[in-house]
Scaffold this motif. Structure first.
Motif, PDB file in Angstrom:
ATOM      1  N   THR A   1      56.357  -3.692  -5.983  1.00 18.64           N
ATOM      2  CA  THR A   1      55.345  -4.698  -6.306  1.00 18.64           C
ATOM      3  C   THR A   1      54.965  -4.562  -7.777  1.00 18.64           C
ATOM      4  O   THR A   1      54.781  -3.452  -8.272  1.00 18.64           O
ATOM      5  CB  THR A   1      54.086  -4.523  -5.442  1.00 18.64           C
ATOM      6  OG1 THR A   1      54.444  -4.651  -4.058  1.00 18.64           O
ATOM      7  CG2 THR A   1      53.036  -5.565  -5.783  1.00 18.64           C
ATOM      8  N   VAL A   2      54.854  -5.690  -8.472  1.00 18.73           N
ATOM      9  CA  VAL A   2      54.541  -5.703  -9.903  1.00 18.73           C
ATOM     10  C   VAL A   2      53.082  -6.107 -10.091  1.00 18.73           C
ATOM     11  O   VAL A   2      52.636  -7.128  -9.551  1.00 18.73           O
ATOM     12  CB  VAL A   2      55.455  -6.691 -10.656  1.00 18.73           C
ATOM     13  CG1 VAL A   2      55.187  -6.627 -12.160  1.00 18.73           C
ATOM     14  CG2 VAL A   2      56.921  -6.399 -10.366  1.00 18.73           C
ATOM     15  N   HIS A   3      52.343  -5.308 -10.865  1.00 21.19           N
ATOM     16  CA  HIS A   3      50.958  -5.632 -11.219  1.00 21.19           C
ATOM     17  C   HIS A   3      50.926  -6.222 -12.624  1.00 21.19           C
ATOM     18  O   HIS A   3      51.525  -5.661 -13.555  1.00 21.19           O
ATOM     19  CB  HIS A   3      50.085  -4.379 -11.184  1.00 21.19           C
ATOM     20  CG  HIS A   3      49.860  -3.841  -9.804  1.00 21.19           C
ATOM     21  ND1 HIS A   3      48.750  -4.142  -9.051  1.00 21.19           N
ATOM     22  CD2 HIS A   3      50.636  -3.029  -9.034  1.00 21.19           C
ATOM     23  CE1 HIS A   3      48.825  -3.537  -7.880  1.00 21.19           C
ATOM     24  NE2 HIS A   3      49.960  -2.849  -7.844  1.00 21.19           N
ATOM     25  N   VAL A   4      50.214  -7.351 -12.776  1.00 20.31           N
ATOM     26  CA  VAL A   4      50.108  -7.982 -14.088  1.00 20.31           C
ATOM     27  C   VAL A   4      48.654  -8.347 -14.352  1.00 20.31           C
ATOM     28  O   VAL A   4      47.844  -8.503 -13.429  1.00 20.31           O
ATOM     29  CB  VAL A   4      51.000  -9.236 -14.204  1.00 20.31           C
ATOM     30  CG1 VAL A   4      52.454  -8.900 -13.908  1.00 20.31           C
ATOM     31  CG2 VAL A   4      50.514 -10.363 -13.289  1.00 20.31           C
TER      32      VAL A   4
ATOM     33  N   GLY B   1      51.702  -2.253 -14.178  1.00 17.02           N
ATOM     34  CA  GLY B   1      52.191  -1.181 -13.328  1.00 17.02           C
ATOM     35  C   GLY B   1      53.158  -1.686 -12.279  1.00 17.02           C
ATOM     36  O   GLY B   1      53.266  -2.891 -12.022  1.00 17.02           O
ATOM     37  N   LEU B   2      53.867  -0.742 -11.676  1.00 16.12           N
ATOM     38  CA  LEU B   2      54.837  -1.028 -10.626  1.00 16.12           C
ATOM     39  C   LEU B   2      54.543  -0.105  -9.451  1.00 16.12           C
ATOM     40  O   LEU B   2      54.476   1.114  -9.626  1.00 16.12           O
ATOM     41  CB  LEU B   2      56.270  -0.790 -11.121  1.00 16.12           C
ATOM     42  CG  LEU B   2      56.683  -1.444 -12.441  1.00 16.12           C
ATOM     43  CD1 LEU B   2      58.027  -0.899 -12.900  1.00 16.12           C
ATOM     44  CD2 LEU B   2      56.746  -2.940 -12.276  1.00 16.12           C
ATOM     45  N   ASP B   3      54.389  -0.667  -8.265  1.00 15.62           N
ATOM     46  CA  ASP B   3      54.102   0.136  -7.075  1.00 15.62           C
ATOM     47  C   ASP B   3      55.343   0.255  -6.202  1.00 15.62           C
ATOM     48  O   ASP B   3      55.912  -0.754  -5.768  1.00 15.62           O
ATOM     49  CB  ASP B   3      52.980  -0.493  -6.259  1.00 15.62           C
ATOM     50  CG  ASP B   3      51.612  -0.254  -6.864  1.00 15.62           C
ATOM     51  OD1 ASP B   3      51.538   0.377  -7.934  1.00 15.62           O
ATOM     52  OD2 ASP B   3      50.618  -0.723  -6.267  1.00 15.62           O
ATOM     53  N   LEU B   4      55.753   1.492  -5.962  1.00 14.32           N
ATOM     54  CA  LEU B   4      56.825   1.771  -5.016  1.00 14.32           C
ATOM     55  C   LEU B   4      56.207   2.054  -3.652  1.00 14.32           C
ATOM     56  O   LEU B   4      55.218   2.783  -3.557  1.00 14.32           O
ATOM     57  CB  LEU B   4      57.629   2.989  -5.467  1.00 14.32           C
ATOM     58  CG  LEU B   4      58.309   2.890  -6.831  1.00 14.32           C
ATOM     59  CD1 LEU B   4      58.889   4.246  -7.227  1.00 14.32           C
ATOM     60  CD2 LEU B   4      59.388   1.838  -6.822  1.00 14.32           C
TER      61      LEU B   4
END
Length: 341
Positions: A175-178, A214-217
Motif C-alpha cells: 500500500t502506498v501512502h501519499v 511511505g510504503l506499507d508491506l
C-alpha cells in the motif's frame, strides 16, 4: 540542462505547499533518475524541492504485523534491513537485482516507484514520443522494440516500467501512502501505476503535487517459498527483458496461496490475479506452472523484435515458480549445514 531554482523542505506540508507555489516544480529525493532526465533535457523542472530533511527514511514495524518503508529510505538500507531480509526476502532479492551498489545507496524507495521508462525513443529528443510530447506519435511502434511491452500496450505507447523493486512490491500487495494539496490518502499498489491507454504521459495515478510518504508491506511476506528471477542481456547493471516475482504458500505439494508479478513486459508491474487463482489448490508441478504462464501471456502481443519475449516470459514464470517451490528445501538444507559445520 536548463536553469532551475532549489529549496530544501523541512516538512511534508511545507514541501507540498512549495510545490503548489511553483509552476513546473518537482520533488528531489535521491535524484538517480530525475537528474539523468534533466541532463538529457527530457525533464525540465523549473524548481526542485529537496526532500532529504523530511525524516521519511525510517523502516518500522506496524501494529498489524506489517512493515512500513519510509519513502526516503534508500534501496540499499531497505534491502539489507534485518526485517526485510527475514520477513520479505522476495523484496530483498528484487532490490539487489536492480541497478548497481552505488545507485542503490542513493536511490529512495519512493523514488523507485517514480522511475520513468528506459525506452530508447523516450530519451531521444530527435524522435516523436507521446510520453514526452502527447500527440506527437510513438517512434517505438514499427521501430526497434527489444525492450518494449508485450502486455497492456496501446497504439500510443509500448514502453515498459523499469523497476525491479516494484515487481516485488506488486506481488506483496503493498500500500502506498501519499500526501498532497487535498490531504493524505492511500493507494493500492496495483492501482498506483497506469497502463498507457491514450494518456501515456501519465505513469501513475498521483494527483498534481502529491508526494509519496511511505510504503506499507502486509504481514504476509512469503518468506519460505519465493523467487525473483531477472533475465537480461548482461548479468549486472541492466534492465530486465523479463523478470518474475513468484511467491507461494505450500501445504506439502499443494499450493495454498500464490503471488505472481512480472517486470519488463508492460507499462506497469504486471500482476495477474486470475493466473494466481489457477495455481491455488493445485499441485506444485510443471504442468500447473505452465497453465498459469499460459494464462498470463494469453493476451501478449509482440512488436517484431520483441516477439521472443512472449515465450521467454512463459518459461521464466515456470522457472521462477519451480525455484519458489524448491526454496524451502534449500533453506532447510542451509540451516542443517550451518548447524553441522
Amino acid at each position: 540542462m536548463n536553469t532551475f531554482t532549489f529549496s530544501q523542505a523541512t516538512g511534508v506540508a511545507a514541501a507540498v505547499q512549495d510545490n503548489a507555489a511553483h509552476d513546473g516544480a518537482a520533488y528531489l529525493g535521491g535524484g538517480t533518475n530525475l537528474i539523468d532526465l534533466m541532463k538529457e533535457n527530457v525533464a525540465r523542472p523549473t524548481h526542485l524541492i529537496g526532500l532529504k530533511k523530511l525524516g521519511l527514511d525510517a523502516i518500522e514495524n506496524l501494529p498489524d504485523g506489517g512493515l512500513r518503508l519510509g519513502a526516503l529510505a534508500t534501496n540499499a538500507d531497505t534491502a539489507y534491513h534485518p526485517e526485510v531480509e527475514k520477513r520479505y526476502p522476495l523484496l530483498n532479492q528484487a532490490i539487489l537485482a536492480g541497478a548497481s551498489p552505488q545507485l542503490r545507496n542513493m536511490a529512495t524507495d519512493g523514488g523507485n516507484l517514480m522511475q520513468r521508462t528506459r525506452c530508447y525513443y523516450f530519451y531521444d529528443l530527435a524522435t516523436p514520443c507521446n510520453k514526452r510530447e502527447p500527440g506527437s506519435g510513438c517512434s517505438a511502434i514499427g521501430g526497434y522494440t527489444r525492450v518494449h511491452a508485450i502486455l497492456g500496450a496501446s497504439e500510443h505507447c509500448i514502453a515498459t516500467h523499469p523497476s525491479d523493486m516494484c515487481v516485488a512490491l506488486a506481488a506483496l500487495d503493498t500500500t502506498v501512502h501519499v500526501s498532497g494539496p487535498n490531504g493524505e490518502r492511500t493507494i493500492k499498489f496495483e492501482d498506483f501505476h497506469r497502463l498507457p491507454g491514450d494518456q501515456p504521459e501519465r505513469d501513475n495515478t498521483l494527483e498534481p503535487g502529491e508526494l509519496i510518504t511511505g510504503l506499507d508491506l502486509p504481514a504476509k511476506g512469503f518468506a519460505q517459498n519465493f523467487s525473483y528471477l531477472k533475465l537480461r542481456d548482461r548479468t549486472s547493471y541492466a534492465f530486465a527483458l523479463v523478470s518474475v516475482a513468484a511467491a507461494l504458500e505450500l501445504d506439502g505439494n499443494i499450493i495454498k496461496d500464490a503471488r505472481l508479478a512480472l517486470g519488463g513486459v508492460a507499462h506497469k508491474p504486471w500482476r495477474d490475479k486470475e493466473a494466481e487463482a489457477l495455481l491455488i489448490g493445485q499441485p506444485a508441478t510443471a504442468d500447473t506452472f505452465r497453465a498459469a504462464a499460459a494464462k498470463v501471456l494469453a493476451g501478449a502481443k509482440g512488436q517484431g523484435t520483441n516477439n521472443f519475449k512472449i515465450e521467454l516470459a512463459k518459461r521464466a514464470i515456470v522457472r521462477a515458480l519451480k525455484q519458489a517451490t524448491e526454496m524451502n528445501q534449500a533453506l532447510d538444507a542451509n540451516a542443517f549445514q550451518n548447524s553441522n559445520p
